[in-house]
Motif scaffolding. Structure first.
Motif, PDB file in Angstrom:
ATOM      1  N   PRO A 106      44.485  50.620  53.363  1.00  0.00           N
ATOM      2  CA  PRO A 106      43.028  50.530  53.546  1.00  0.00           C
ATOM      3  C   PRO A 106      42.328  51.888  53.574  1.00  0.00           C
ATOM      4  N   GLU A 107      42.930  52.876  54.204  1.00  0.00           N
ATOM      5  CA  GLU A 107      42.287  54.190  54.307  1.00  0.00           C
ATOM      6  C   GLU A 107      42.222  54.937  52.967  1.00  0.00           C
ATOM      7  N   GLU A 108      42.868  54.392  51.951  1.00  0.00           N
ATOM      8  CA  GLU A 108      42.832  55.002  50.617  1.00  0.00           C
ATOM      9  C   GLU A 108      41.779  54.372  49.708  1.00  0.00           C
ATOM     10  N   MET A 109      41.066  53.397  50.232  1.00  0.00           N
ATOM     11  CA  MET A 109      40.096  52.660  49.409  1.00  0.00           C
ATOM     12  C   MET A 109      38.670  52.984  49.827  1.00  0.00           C
ATOM     13  N   LEU A 110      37.788  53.100  48.845  1.00  0.00           N
ATOM     14  CA  LEU A 110      36.353  53.218  49.085  1.00  0.00           C
ATOM     15  C   LEU A 110      35.668  52.042  48.414  1.00  0.00           C
ATOM     16  N   HIS A 111      34.969  51.263  49.211  1.00  0.00           N
ATOM     17  CA  HIS A 111      34.180  50.146  48.678  1.00  0.00           C
ATOM     18  C   HIS A 111      32.722  50.565  48.703  1.00  0.00           C
ATOM     19  N   ILE A 112      32.051  50.462  47.564  1.00  0.00           N
ATOM     20  CA  ILE A 112      30.635  50.785  47.464  1.00  0.00           C
ATOM     21  C   ILE A 112      29.870  49.479  47.329  1.00  0.00           C
ATOM     22  N   GLY A 113      28.935  49.256  48.232  1.00  0.00           N
ATOM     23  CA  GLY A 113      28.170  48.022  48.209  1.00  0.00           C
ATOM     24  C   GLY A 113      26.700  48.262  48.472  1.00  0.00           C
ATOM     25  N   ASP A 114      25.928  47.195  48.328  1.00  0.00           N
ATOM     26  CA  ASP A 114      24.492  47.326  48.539  1.00  0.00           C
ATOM     27  C   ASP A 114      23.993  46.620  49.795  1.00  0.00           C
ATOM     28  N   ARG A 115      24.870  45.837  50.449  1.00  0.00           N
ATOM     29  CA  ARG A 115      24.427  45.080  51.630  1.00  0.00           C
ATOM     30  C   ARG A 115      25.418  45.220  52.767  1.00  0.00           C
ATOM     31  N   ASP A 116      24.892  45.594  53.928  1.00  0.00           N
ATOM     32  CA  ASP A 116      25.769  45.742  55.079  1.00  0.00           C
ATOM     33  C   ASP A 116      26.267  44.404  55.595  1.00  0.00           C
ATOM     34  N   ASP A 117      25.446  43.343  55.467  1.00  0.00           N
ATOM     35  CA  ASP A 117      25.843  42.045  56.018  1.00  0.00           C
ATOM     36  C   ASP A 117      26.983  41.393  55.236  1.00  0.00           C
ATOM     37  N   THR A 118      27.271  41.868  54.047  1.00  0.00           N
ATOM     38  CA  THR A 118      28.410  41.350  53.282  1.00  0.00           C
ATOM     39  C   THR A 118      29.415  42.458  53.012  1.00  0.00           C
ATOM     40  N   ASP A 119      28.997  43.460  52.266  1.00  0.00           N
ATOM     41  CA  ASP A 119      29.883  44.565  51.906  1.00  0.00           C
ATOM     42  C   ASP A 119      30.343  45.363  53.118  1.00  0.00           C
ATOM     43  N   GLY A 120      29.390  45.722  53.965  1.00  0.00           N
ATOM     44  CA  GLY A 120      29.711  46.551  55.123  1.00  0.00           C
ATOM     45  C   GLY A 120      30.633  45.857  56.110  1.00  0.00           C
ATOM     46  N   ILE A 121      30.274  44.652  56.493  1.00  0.00           N
ATOM     47  CA  ILE A 121      31.085  43.914  57.471  1.00  0.00           C
ATOM     48  C   ILE A 121      32.467  43.619  56.900  1.00  0.00           C
ATOM     49  N   GLY A 122      32.521  43.137  55.667  1.00  0.00           N
ATOM     50  CA  GLY A 122      33.810  42.824  55.053  1.00  0.00           C
ATOM     51  C   GLY A 122      34.697  44.051  54.920  1.00  0.00           C
ATOM     52  N   GLY A 123      34.127  45.144  54.433  1.00  0.00           N
ATOM     53  CA  GLY A 123      34.887  46.373  54.264  1.00  0.00           C
ATOM     54  C   GLY A 123      35.397  46.931  55.576  1.00  0.00           C
ATOM     55  N   ARG A 124      34.525  47.006  56.568  1.00  0.00           N
ATOM     56  CA  ARG A 124      34.945  47.526  57.877  1.00  0.00           C
ATOM     57  C   ARG A 124      36.019  46.637  58.507  1.00  0.00           C
ATOM     58  N   ASN A 125      35.847  45.316  58.410  1.00  0.00           N
ATOM     59  CA  ASN A 125      36.848  44.411  58.980  1.00  0.00           C
ATOM     60  C   ASN A 125      38.193  44.514  58.272  1.00  0.00           C
ATOM     61  N   ALA A 126      38.169  44.918  56.997  1.00  0.00           N
ATOM     62  CA  ALA A 126      39.414  45.106  56.248  1.00  0.00           C
ATOM     63  C   ALA A 126      39.981  46.511  56.449  1.00  0.00           C
ATOM     64  N   GLY A 127      39.213  47.372  57.123  1.00  0.00           N
ATOM     65  CA  GLY A 127      39.686  48.722  57.418  1.00  0.00           C
ATOM     66  C   GLY A 127      39.507  49.724  56.287  1.00  0.00           C
ATOM     67  N   VAL A 128      38.663  49.392  55.284  1.00  0.00           N
ATOM     68  CA  VAL A 128      38.465  50.305  54.165  1.00  0.00           C
ATOM     69  C   VAL A 128      37.197  51.133  54.377  1.00  0.00           C
ATOM     70  N   HIS A 129      37.168  52.313  53.771  1.00  0.00           N
ATOM     71  CA  HIS A 129      35.954  53.125  53.788  1.00  0.00           C
ATOM     72  C   HIS A 129      34.885  52.368  53.006  1.00  0.00           C
ATOM     73  N   THR A 130      33.677  52.360  53.548  1.00  0.00           N
ATOM     74  CA  THR A 130      32.609  51.590  52.930  1.00  0.00           C
ATOM     75  C   THR A 130      31.336  52.418  52.865  1.00  0.00           C
ATOM     76  N   ALA A 131      30.734  52.469  51.690  1.00  0.00           N
ATOM     77  CA  ALA A 131      29.454  53.152  51.504  1.00  0.00           C
ATOM     78  C   ALA A 131      28.415  52.103  51.107  1.00  0.00           C
ATOM     79  N   ILE A 132      27.386  51.980  51.929  1.00  0.00           N
ATOM     80  CA  ILE A 132      26.301  51.040  51.625  1.00  0.00           C
ATOM     81  C   ILE A 132      25.155  51.848  51.033  1.00  0.00           C
ATOM     82  N   ILE A 133      24.863  51.577  49.774  1.00  0.00           N
ATOM     83  CA  ILE A 133      23.836  52.345  49.081  1.00  0.00           C
ATOM     84  C   ILE A 133      22.492  51.637  49.071  1.00  0.00           C
ATOM     85  N   GLY A 134      22.476  50.356  49.470  1.00  0.00           N
ATOM     86  CA  GLY A 134      21.223  49.637  49.661  1.00  0.00           C
ATOM     87  C   GLY A 134      20.406  49.365  48.424  1.00  0.00           C
ATOM     88  N   LYS A 135      21.051  49.367  47.259  1.00  0.00           N
ATOM     89  CA  LYS A 135      20.295  49.137  46.041  1.00  0.00           C
ATOM     90  C   LYS A 135      21.238  48.641  44.959  1.00  0.00           C
TER      91      LYS A 135
END
Length: 83
Positions: free
Chosen positions: A37-66
């Motif tokens: 998990p610590e080797e992955m970066l997930h880039i998403g636009d929504r914290d309520d889906t991308d952010g929560i899912g990524g954090r719960n999976a233990g991956v780095h997550t960047a929410i760009i909001g667009k």
């Protein structure tokens, strides 16, 4: 975005059969790529889906909001936010 020419593999939660914020899509990618998990970066636009899912999976997550229409716009935005 035309990302298919920029990446070896592209994953879609819909094709995996579980939508975010489920951790299943993230776990699928981790297993398929053979990475931790610590080797992955997930880039998403929504914290309520991308952010929560990524954090719960233990991956780095960047929410760009667009949603970007072109890959070049996304990479430009990421470069600006890194500085």
């Amino acid at each position: 975005l035309g990302v298919h020419k920029n990446f070896h593999t592209i994953y879609a939660a819909e094709q995996i059969g579980h939508l975010k914020p489920s951790t299943v899509p993230f776990e699928h990618v981790l297993a398929d790529q053979g990475i931790r998990p610590e080797e992955m970066l997930h880039i998403g636009d929504r914290d309520d889906t991308d952010g929560i899912g990524g954090r719960n999976a233990g991956v780095h997550t960047a929410i760009i909001g667009k949603d970007f229409k072109r890959f070049k716009e996304l990479t430009s935005s990421l470069k600006k936010s890194a500085t």
